[in-house]
Every structure is written in C-alpha cells, then in structure tokens.
Enzyme design. Structure first.
Site, PDB file in Angstrom:
ATOM      1  NE  ARG A   9      34.781  42.860  38.496  1.00  0.00           N
ATOM      2  CZ  ARG A   9      34.081  42.836  39.607  1.00  0.00           C
ATOM      3  NH1 ARG A   9      33.979  43.912  40.344  1.00  0.00           N
ATOM      4  NH2 ARG A   9      33.477  41.730  40.004  1.00  0.00           N
ATOM      5  CB  CYS A  10      32.155  44.937  30.943  1.00  0.00           C
ATOM      6  SG  CYS A  10      30.834  44.917  29.717  1.00  0.00           S
ATOM      7  N   GLY A  11      32.109  41.616  30.021  1.00  0.00           N
ATOM      8  CA  GLY A  11      32.303  40.698  28.903  1.00  0.00           C
ATOM      9  C   GLY A  11      32.168  41.380  27.557  1.00  0.00           C
TER      10      GLY A  11
END
Length: 116
Positions: A9-11
């Site tokens: 979920r982390c760019g």
C-alpha cells in the site's frame, strides 16, 4: 539474493520494486505487514541498517501519535511497538546479506546496489 521488506500500500515501496525490476535485479519480497517481524528480527534489522529503534519508526503514523508520542520509551519498548504494529516501520527496506537500507529514493537504492 536481495530481500525487500515491502508494504504493497506504500507508494515508495512500490516504486522501489519498479526500480529493481527495471534494473533486472532479482529479489525476494517480504510483506512485513502480513508477516510481521519478531522483536529479535527487528533488532537484527536495526544492526544491518545501523539505526537506533526510534529512527526506524514512522513517527507521523496515527498509531504512533495516539499511543507512543511524547512518552519516554526505551529501545525495547520501541522495538516492541514495531513488532506489535508493523505499519510503524519505515519502508521499503532492502537487505543484502549483513547490510540494509531504507530505500525511499532511487539514487539511494542505486548507490547501495553499486557498493554491495
């Protein structure tokens, strides 16, 4: 083989994977959110990163602010917090044997790979 502690979920974490894929570098993905590290694994990771426990914490996370910010915590308490709430850990972490970095910027990843 490189290992990547990854949060899907982390760019920044996803960008790290793109960078490594584009560079044709083989790596193993470890989803540390689904498979949290133990306190002992976190201690080992801190040695590889050459960081103090607080330096591994995402201090703007709501969990940190609500439960830990402003409290006097020793290293063991911080490690315990990370083990309990893996979302608190900075990411992505690239591990190459006994060395590791927090790979938030492509240039830092490139330098790490070049020097290892």
């Amino acid at each position: 083989m490189l290992q990547i502690l990854h949060n899907p979920r982390c760019g920044k974490s996803r960008n790290c994977l793109v960078f490594l894929n584009d560079a044709n570098i083989q790596f193993e993905i470890i989803d540390y959110i689904k498979n949290p590290l133990t306190a002992l694994e976190i201690k080992t990771m801190l040695k590889k990163l050459n960081l103090k426990p607080l330096e591994l914490v995402r201090q703007k996370e709501t969990i940190w602010i609500d439960n830990y910010k402003g409290k006097l915590l020793n290293d063991e308490a911080i490690i315990s917090a990370i083990a309990t709430y893996p979302i608190l850990m900075e990411r992505p972490i690239i591990i190459d044997g006994e060395e590791a970095i927090i790979g938030r910027e492509a240039v830092k990843i490139k330098d790490f790979l070049t020097n290892n």
